[in-house]
Design an enzyme around this catalytic site. Structure first.
Site, PDB file in Angstrom:
ATOM      1  CB  THR A 176      -0.795  -0.053   1.312  1.00 49.16           C
ATOM      2  OG1 THR A 176      -1.521  -1.257   1.318  1.00 49.16           O
ATOM      3  CG2 THR A 176      -1.691   1.122   1.528  1.00 49.16           C
ATOM      4  N   GLY A 225      -3.529  -6.512   6.248  1.00 51.37           N
ATOM      5  CA  GLY A 225      -4.711  -5.804   6.742  1.00 51.37           C
ATOM      6  C   GLY A 225      -5.643  -6.709   7.524  1.00 51.37           C
ATOM      7  NE  ARG A 256      -8.223  -8.003   1.736  1.00 53.80           N
ATOM      8  CZ  ARG A 256      -7.154  -7.217   1.853  1.00 53.80           C
ATOM      9  NH1 ARG A 256      -6.878  -6.343   0.915  1.00 53.80           N
ATOM     10  NH2 ARG A 256      -6.382  -7.286   2.914  1.00 53.80           N
ATOM     11  CB  THR A 279       2.011  -1.243   4.616  1.00 51.06           C
ATOM     12  OG1 THR A 279       3.231  -1.525   5.281  1.00 51.06           O
ATOM     13  CG2 THR A 279       1.910   0.234   4.292  1.00 51.06           C
ATOM     14  N   GLY A 287      -9.376  -4.314   2.345  1.00 46.79           N
ATOM     15  CA  GLY A 287      -8.276  -4.433   3.290  1.00 46.79           C
ATOM     16  C   GLY A 287      -8.427  -3.384   4.375  1.00 46.79           C
ATOM     17  CG  ASP A 288      -4.867  -2.459   6.600  1.00 45.67           C
ATOM     18  OD1 ASP A 288      -4.711  -2.634   5.368  1.00 45.67           O
ATOM     19  OD2 ASP A 288      -3.911  -2.308   7.384  1.00 45.67           O
TER      20      ASP A 288
HETATM   21  N1  ASP Z   1      -2.585  -3.555   4.008  1.00 41.56           N
HETATM   22  C1  ASP Z   1      -3.019  -3.786   2.633  1.00 41.56           C
HETATM   23  C2  ASP Z   1      -4.274  -4.580   2.616  1.00 41.56           C
HETATM   24  O1  ASP Z   1      -4.479  -5.399   3.505  1.00 41.56           O
HETATM   25  C3  ASP Z   1      -2.020  -4.455   1.789  1.00 41.56           C
HETATM   26  C4  ASP Z   1      -0.599  -4.092   1.982  1.00 41.56           C
HETATM   27  O2  ASP Z   1      -0.282  -3.076   2.563  1.00 41.56           O
HETATM   28  O3  ASP Z   1       0.253  -4.868   1.568  1.00 41.56           O
HETATM   29  O4  ASP Z   1      -5.021  -4.440   1.673  1.00 41.56           O
END
Ligand code: ASP
Length: 306
Positions: free
Chosen positions: A164, A218, A192, A215, A194-195
């Site tokens: 991210t 999530g 889906r 990052t 994510g966070d």
């Molecule tokens: N945190 C992000 C998610 O879960 C992905 C990432 O940062 O790699 O979508």
């Protein structure tokens, strides 16, 4: 002061220059992240990112103003760049905090965002190659009208899960803010989230105490409310180091579900910052700049174990 993860390189200096010129933190960060989202060489965010299991790009983004605690977020948005700017539009023009999917795309059109071609040809090639390897001949013949859930576990590849882009800033008026953007996990199940668009999980900011953004996995930070935990711990009087340590302890307490690495970026209202790598094998780097520095530095995140 500006803190961002390594993916931020195409837009970090843009944001620094705007902050130096006295621009408010959120518009300065949105302008920088837009460059990251459009950069094809960033293979994890925006145009350069990875599609879901059906080969469709679905973007997530979030914006938080730490002074008002206003939030705008979008999730699973198709055909739109830059989605961090769309999240900012949600914050400014709707009574809502979050839009997803078709509704987010509809709002994007209302706000003048073009319908973009967002699937990078190389991402499309790799997406199909990997999917094809996992499918039986029967599944291949019937795709996409097959149950996707059985493929989900087989195909989630932690090496391609990342990443991210997250920006945290303290502007000239001492306002803290956070902005995030991602294409999420590669080969994720359609829909889906994510966070990155979830306030409290992937990002949080309160100008009185601090700001944080995460990052990587999530699925863990959403279960722990990691960014909010850090800012709440600061509010309760913990040092930044202790606040981050507490959040990592909460992540380490998880024993079920999808468990992998998490990177936490955090700053407090006094101008301290911390970036920690919990459980990621690779070396994690981040960008840092503050007003005492001529130019931004790429630094290495400390590894942390609870
Ligand atoms: N945190 C992000 C998610 O879960 C992905 C990432 O940062 O790699 O979508």
């Amino acid at each position: 002061m500006l803190l961002a993860n390594a993916e931020a390189w195409p837009g970090f200096d843009t944001t620094v220059d705007l902050l130096k010129g006295g621009e408010a933190g959120i518009p300065a960060m949105v302008a920088g992240i837009a460059k990251v989202e459009r950069e094809a060489r960033v293979r994890s965010v925006g145009y350069g990112g990875w599609p879901n299991m059906l080969g469709e790009m679905e973007f997530d983004a979030g914006v938080m103003d730490g002074t008002t605690r206003d939030v705008g977020a979008v999730g699973a948005v198709p055909a739109t760049l830059p989605v961090s700017a769309l999240a900012y539009e949600v914050m400014r023009h709707l009574p809502h905090v979050m839009l997803t999917g078709a509704g987010a795309r509809r709002f994007a059109t209302e706000r003048g965002f073009a319908v973009d071609e967002v699937l990078h040809p190389d991402s499309k090639r790799v997406w199909w190659e990997k999917l094809e390897q996992q499918m039986t001949p029967q599944q291949r013949a019937a795709f996409p009208d097959i149950p996707l859930a059985p493929l989900s576990t087989a195909i989630t590849d932690p090496e391609r899960v990342r990443d991210t882009t997250v920006f945290l800033a303290r502007d000239a008026g001492a306002n803290l803010g956070a902005v995030t953007s991602t294409s999420g996990w590669a080969w994720k199940y359609p829909g889906r989230l994510g966070d990155s668009p979830i306030p409290g999980a992937g990002f949080y900011a309160d100008s009185r105490f601090g700001a944080a953004a995460c990052t990587h996995t999530g699925e863990m930070t959403m279960r722990c409310g990691t960014s909010r935990s850090i800012v709440l711990a600061l509010r309760l009087g913990h040092s930044l180091e202790d606040a981050v340590k507490l959040a990592v302890e909460e992540l380490a307490e998880l024993k079920s579900g999808f468990l992998a690495g998490v990177v936490i970026h955090a700053m407090d209202a006094q101008g301290n910052h911390q970036v920690v790598n919990y459980r990621c094998d690779e070396e994690i780097r981040y960008w840092y700049w503050d007003e005492r520095m001529d130019k931004a530095e790429l630094r290495v995140a400390a590894r942390i174990n609870p």
